[in-house]
Design a protein around this motif. Structure first.
Motif, PDB file in Angstrom:
ATOM      1  N   ALA A  58      10.034 -10.240  -5.318  1.00  0.00           N
ATOM      2  CA  ALA A  58       9.172 -10.121  -4.140  1.00  0.00           C
ATOM      3  C   ALA A  58       9.899  -9.279  -3.093  1.00  0.00           C
ATOM      4  CB  ALA A  58       8.858 -11.497  -3.578  1.00  0.00           C
ATOM      5  N   ARG A  59       9.119  -8.553  -2.320  1.00  0.00           N
ATOM      6  CA  ARG A  59       9.665  -7.736  -1.239  1.00  0.00           C
ATOM      7  C   ARG A  59       8.973  -8.138   0.052  1.00  0.00           C
ATOM      8  NH1 ARG A  59      12.595  -3.283  -2.891  1.00  0.00           N
ATOM      9  NH2 ARG A  59      12.764  -3.134  -5.150  1.00  0.00           N
ATOM     10  N   TYR A  60       9.643  -7.882   1.169  1.00  0.00           N
ATOM     11  CA  TYR A  60       9.139  -8.303   2.471  1.00  0.00           C
ATOM     12  C   TYR A  60       9.104  -7.124   3.427  1.00  0.00           C
ATOM     13  CZ  TYR A  60       9.927 -12.820   0.440  1.00  0.00           C
ATOM     14  OH  TYR A  60       9.867 -13.893  -0.413  1.00  0.00           O
ATOM     15  N   GLU A  61       8.102  -7.152   4.301  1.00  0.00           N
ATOM     16  CA  GLU A  61       7.980  -6.120   5.326  1.00  0.00           C
ATOM     17  C   GLU A  61       7.409  -6.741   6.591  1.00  0.00           C
ATOM     18  OE1 GLU A  61       5.269  -3.034   4.160  1.00  0.00           O
ATOM     19  OE2 GLU A  61       3.652  -4.431   3.750  1.00  0.00           O
ATOM     20  N   THR A  62       7.592  -6.047   7.703  1.00  0.00           N
ATOM     21  CA  THR A  62       7.079  -6.539   8.984  1.00  0.00           C
ATOM     22  C   THR A  62       5.724  -5.942   9.321  1.00  0.00           C
ATOM     23  OG1 THR A  62       8.294  -4.812  10.164  1.00  0.00           O
ATOM     24  CG2 THR A  62       9.366  -6.975   9.961  1.00  0.00           C
ATOM     25  N   ARG A  63       5.245  -5.005   8.546  1.00  0.00           N
ATOM     26  CA  ARG A  63       3.927  -4.401   8.803  1.00  0.00           C
ATOM     27  C   ARG A  63       2.856  -5.373   8.297  1.00  0.00           C
ATOM     28  NH1 ARG A  63       1.609   1.562   6.931  1.00  0.00           N
ATOM     29  NH2 ARG A  63      -0.443   1.257   7.896  1.00  0.00           N
ATOM     30  N   THR A  64       2.352  -6.163   9.211  1.00  0.00           N
ATOM     31  CA  THR A  64       1.348  -7.176   8.889  1.00  0.00           C
ATOM     32  C   THR A  64       0.087  -6.891   9.697  1.00  0.00           C
ATOM     33  OG1 THR A  64       2.081  -8.663  10.643  1.00  0.00           O
ATOM     34  CG2 THR A  64       3.138  -8.938   8.493  1.00  0.00           C
ATOM     35  N   GLY A  65      -0.987  -7.539   9.323  1.00  0.00           N
ATOM     36  CA  GLY A  65      -2.194  -7.468  10.127  1.00  0.00           C
ATOM     37  C   GLY A  65      -3.051  -6.245   9.900  1.00  0.00           C
ATOM     38  N   ASP A  66      -2.641  -5.350   9.019  1.00  0.00           N
ATOM     39  CA  ASP A  66      -3.506  -4.238   8.665  1.00  0.00           C
ATOM     40  C   ASP A  66      -3.686  -4.260   7.151  1.00  0.00           C
ATOM     41  OD1 ASP A  66      -1.083  -3.290   7.707  1.00  0.00           O
ATOM     42  OD2 ASP A  66      -1.281  -1.311   8.571  1.00  0.00           O
ATOM     43  N   ASN A  67      -4.577  -3.474   6.661  1.00  0.00           N
ATOM     44  CA  ASN A  67      -4.867  -3.494   5.235  1.00  0.00           C
ATOM     45  C   ASN A  67      -4.273  -2.269   4.555  1.00  0.00           C
ATOM     46  OD1 ASN A  67      -5.963  -4.625   2.939  1.00  0.00           O
ATOM     47  ND2 ASN A  67      -7.858  -3.482   3.115  1.00  0.00           N
ATOM     48  N   HIS A  68      -2.968  -2.072   4.728  1.00  0.00           N
ATOM     49  CA  HIS A  68      -2.342  -0.931   4.071  1.00  0.00           C
ATOM     50  C   HIS A  68      -1.931  -1.312   2.646  1.00  0.00           C
ATOM     51  CE1 HIS A  68       1.411  -2.933   5.285  1.00  0.00           C
ATOM     52  NE2 HIS A  68       2.015  -2.188   4.388  1.00  0.00           N
ATOM     53  N   HIS A  69      -1.653  -0.289   1.864  1.00  0.00           N
ATOM     54  CA  HIS A  69      -1.309  -0.474   0.465  1.00  0.00           C
ATOM     55  C   HIS A  69       0.081   0.101   0.213  1.00  0.00           C
ATOM     56  CE1 HIS A  69      -5.476  -1.550   0.206  1.00  0.00           C
ATOM     57  NE2 HIS A  69      -5.860  -0.342   0.564  1.00  0.00           N
ATOM     58  N   HIS A  70       0.458   0.177  -1.060  1.00  0.00           N
ATOM     59  CA  HIS A  70       1.792   0.656  -1.408  1.00  0.00           C
ATOM     60  C   HIS A  70       1.729   1.564  -2.626  1.00  0.00           C
ATOM     61  CE1 HIS A  70       2.469  -2.949   0.997  1.00  0.00           C
ATOM     62  NE2 HIS A  70       3.482  -2.242   1.468  1.00  0.00           N
ATOM     63  N   ILE A  71       2.724   2.440  -2.714  1.00  0.00           N
ATOM     64  CA  ILE A  71       2.909   3.271  -3.891  1.00  0.00           C
ATOM     65  C   ILE A  71       4.342   3.074  -4.353  1.00  0.00           C
ATOM     66  CG2 ILE A  71       3.452   5.370  -2.544  1.00  0.00           C
ATOM     67  CD1 ILE A  71       1.878   6.917  -4.801  1.00  0.00           C
ATOM     68  N   ARG A  72       4.521   2.809  -5.656  1.00  0.00           N
ATOM     69  CA  ARG A  72       5.817   2.452  -6.202  1.00  0.00           C
ATOM     70  C   ARG A  72       6.163   3.351  -7.373  1.00  0.00           C
ATOM     71  NH1 ARG A  72       7.557   0.156 -10.229  1.00  0.00           N
ATOM     72  NH2 ARG A  72       7.402  -1.778 -11.144  1.00  0.00           N
ATOM     73  N   CYS A  73       7.372   3.925  -7.322  1.00  0.00           N
ATOM     74  CA  CYS A  73       7.856   4.747  -8.428  1.00  0.00           C
ATOM     75  C   CYS A  73       8.258   3.823  -9.582  1.00  0.00           C
ATOM     76  CB  CYS A  73       9.051   5.600  -8.004  1.00  0.00           C
ATOM     77  SG  CYS A  73       9.710   6.598  -9.373  1.00  0.00           S
ATOM     78  N   ILE A  74       7.693   4.070 -10.762  1.00  0.00           N
ATOM     79  CA  ILE A  74       7.989   3.212 -11.915  1.00  0.00           C
ATOM     80  C   ILE A  74       9.367   3.504 -12.507  1.00  0.00           C
ATOM     81  CG2 ILE A  74       5.557   2.878 -12.487  1.00  0.00           C
ATOM     82  CD1 ILE A  74       6.026   4.949 -14.794  1.00  0.00           C
ATOM     83  N   LYS A  75      10.001   4.589 -12.082  1.00  0.00           N
ATOM     84  CA  LYS A  75      11.330   4.948 -12.599  1.00  0.00           C
ATOM     85  C   LYS A  75      12.445   4.318 -11.760  1.00  0.00           C
ATOM     86  CE  LYS A  75       9.850   7.985 -15.689  1.00  0.00           C
ATOM     87  NZ  LYS A  75      10.069   7.922 -17.107  1.00  0.00           N
ATOM     88  N   CYS A  76      12.416   4.574 -10.447  1.00  0.00           N
ATOM     89  CA  CYS A  76      13.521   4.127  -9.580  1.00  0.00           C
ATOM     90  C   CYS A  76      13.158   2.932  -8.700  1.00  0.00           C
ATOM     91  CB  CYS A  76      14.009   5.282  -8.712  1.00  0.00           C
ATOM     92  SG  CYS A  76      12.807   5.830  -7.466  1.00  0.00           S
ATOM     93  N   GLY A  77      11.868   2.570  -8.634  1.00  0.00           N
ATOM     94  CA  GLY A  77      11.452   1.431  -7.835  1.00  0.00           C
ATOM     95  C   GLY A  77      11.181   1.737  -6.371  1.00  0.00           C
ATOM     96  N   ARG A  78      11.354   2.989  -5.965  1.00  0.00           N
ATOM     97  CA  ARG A  78      11.075   3.372  -4.566  1.00  0.00           C
ATOM     98  C   ARG A  78       9.671   2.910  -4.189  1.00  0.00           C
ATOM     99  NH1 ARG A  78      11.018   9.685  -2.837  1.00  0.00           N
ATOM    100  NH2 ARG A  78       9.919   9.449  -0.860  1.00  0.00           N
ATOM    101  N   LEU A  79       9.542   2.384  -2.979  1.00  0.00           N
ATOM    102  CA  LEU A  79       8.275   1.824  -2.520  1.00  0.00           C
ATOM    103  C   LEU A  79       7.964   2.368  -1.139  1.00  0.00           C
ATOM    104  CD1 LEU A  79       6.107  -0.359  -3.267  1.00  0.00           C
ATOM    105  CD2 LEU A  79       7.494  -1.967  -1.973  1.00  0.00           C
ATOM    106  N   GLU A  80       6.736   2.834  -0.948  1.00  0.00           N
ATOM    107  CA  GLU A  80       6.326   3.375   0.348  1.00  0.00           C
ATOM    108  C   GLU A  80       4.958   2.840   0.715  1.00  0.00           C
ATOM    109  OE1 GLU A  80       6.636   7.594   0.637  1.00  0.00           O
ATOM    110  OE2 GLU A  80       8.729   7.608  -0.014  1.00  0.00           O
ATOM    111  N   ASP A  81       4.684   2.839   2.016  1.00  0.00           N
ATOM    112  CA  ASP A  81       3.380   2.429   2.525  1.00  0.00           C
ATOM    113  C   ASP A  81       2.359   3.536   2.313  1.00  0.00           C
ATOM    114  OD1 ASP A  81       4.343   0.001   3.469  1.00  0.00           O
ATOM    115  OD2 ASP A  81       4.776   0.782   5.460  1.00  0.00           O
ATOM    116  N   VAL A  82       1.114   3.120   2.091  1.00  0.00           N
ATOM    117  CA  VAL A  82      -0.028   4.026   2.002  1.00  0.00           C
ATOM    118  C   VAL A  82      -1.097   3.417   2.892  1.00  0.00           C
ATOM    119  CG1 VAL A  82      -1.811   4.973   0.493  1.00  0.00           C
ATOM    120  CG2 VAL A  82       0.512   4.646  -0.384  1.00  0.00           C
TER     121      VAL A  82
END
Length: 146
Positions: free
Chosen positions: A80-104
Motif C-alpha cells: 500500500a502507498r500513502y499520499e496527502t492528496r485527498t478529497g479529489d477524484n484523481h487517478h494514478h499511472i504506474r510503471c510496470i517495470k520500475c514501479g514509478r507512480l504519478e498522479d493523473v
C-alpha cells in the motif's frame, strides 16, 4: 523551534480529531514531501529523525490518518502507498517495470470502464480508483539501449 509547516501539520492532525504526536506529525510531513510512499519507505525516511519509532507505529499512524482523511491509501501490487492528496477524484499511472507512480487528474471520456451501467444496486458513486499500468520513458529508453 518548529517551522511554519510543522505548525500547520500539527494543526491539521489536531483538527482531524487525533492527538498530534511527534510520530503522526513526522509521518504526515514525510508523506507530504514524498507522495506515494509505502510504510517501509516512511519508516526508513524517519529513522534518522525518530529512531525509536517502530514499524508498527508507522502502520498505526498511517491507518489513523487515513481513517480521518488526512491521508489516502492506495492499494497497489507489492505494498500500500500513502499520499496527502485527498478529497479529489484523481487517478494514478504506474510503471510496470520500475514501479514509478504519478498522479493523473480525473479522467473523462471514452476510456474503458469509466461510464457505469446497471447502477440500480448502488446509485450513488462517490469516487473511482483508477490506476493505469504503463511503461515510463526511462524504462523504455533503458530497454531500447540494451
Amino acid at each position: 523551534m518548529r517551522t511554519p509547516q510543522q505548525t500547520e501539520l500539527t494543526d491539521q492532525v489536531r483538527r482531524s480529531g487525533l492527538r498530534a504526536t511527534a510520530g503522526r506529525v513526522a509521518t504526515l510531513d514525510y508523506v507530504t514531501a514524498h507522495p506515494h510512499s509505502t510504510s517501509a519507505e516512511i519508516h526508513a525516511g524517519l529513522s534518522g529523525r525518530l529512531p525509536t519509532m517502530s514499524m508498527q507505529s508507522i502502520h498505526n499512524a498511517v491507518n489513523d490518518m487515513t481513517e480521518k482523511g488526512l491521508l489516502r491509501k492506495l492499494e497497489l501490487p507489492g505494498a500500500a502507498r500513502y499520499e496527502t492528496r485527498t478529497g479529489d477524484n484523481h487517478h494514478h499511472i504506474r510503471c510496470i517495470k520500475c514501479g514509478r507512480l504519478e498522479d493523473v487528474d480525473c479522467v473523462v471520456g471514452e476510456a474503458p470502464c469509466l461510464d457505469l451501467e446497471h447502477r440500480e444496486a448502488m446509485p450513488v458513486v462517490l469516487s473511482a480508483d483508477v490506476t493505469f499500468q504503463a511503461v515510463c520513458a526511462d524504462c523504455l529508453a533503458a530497454e531500447e539501449a540494451s
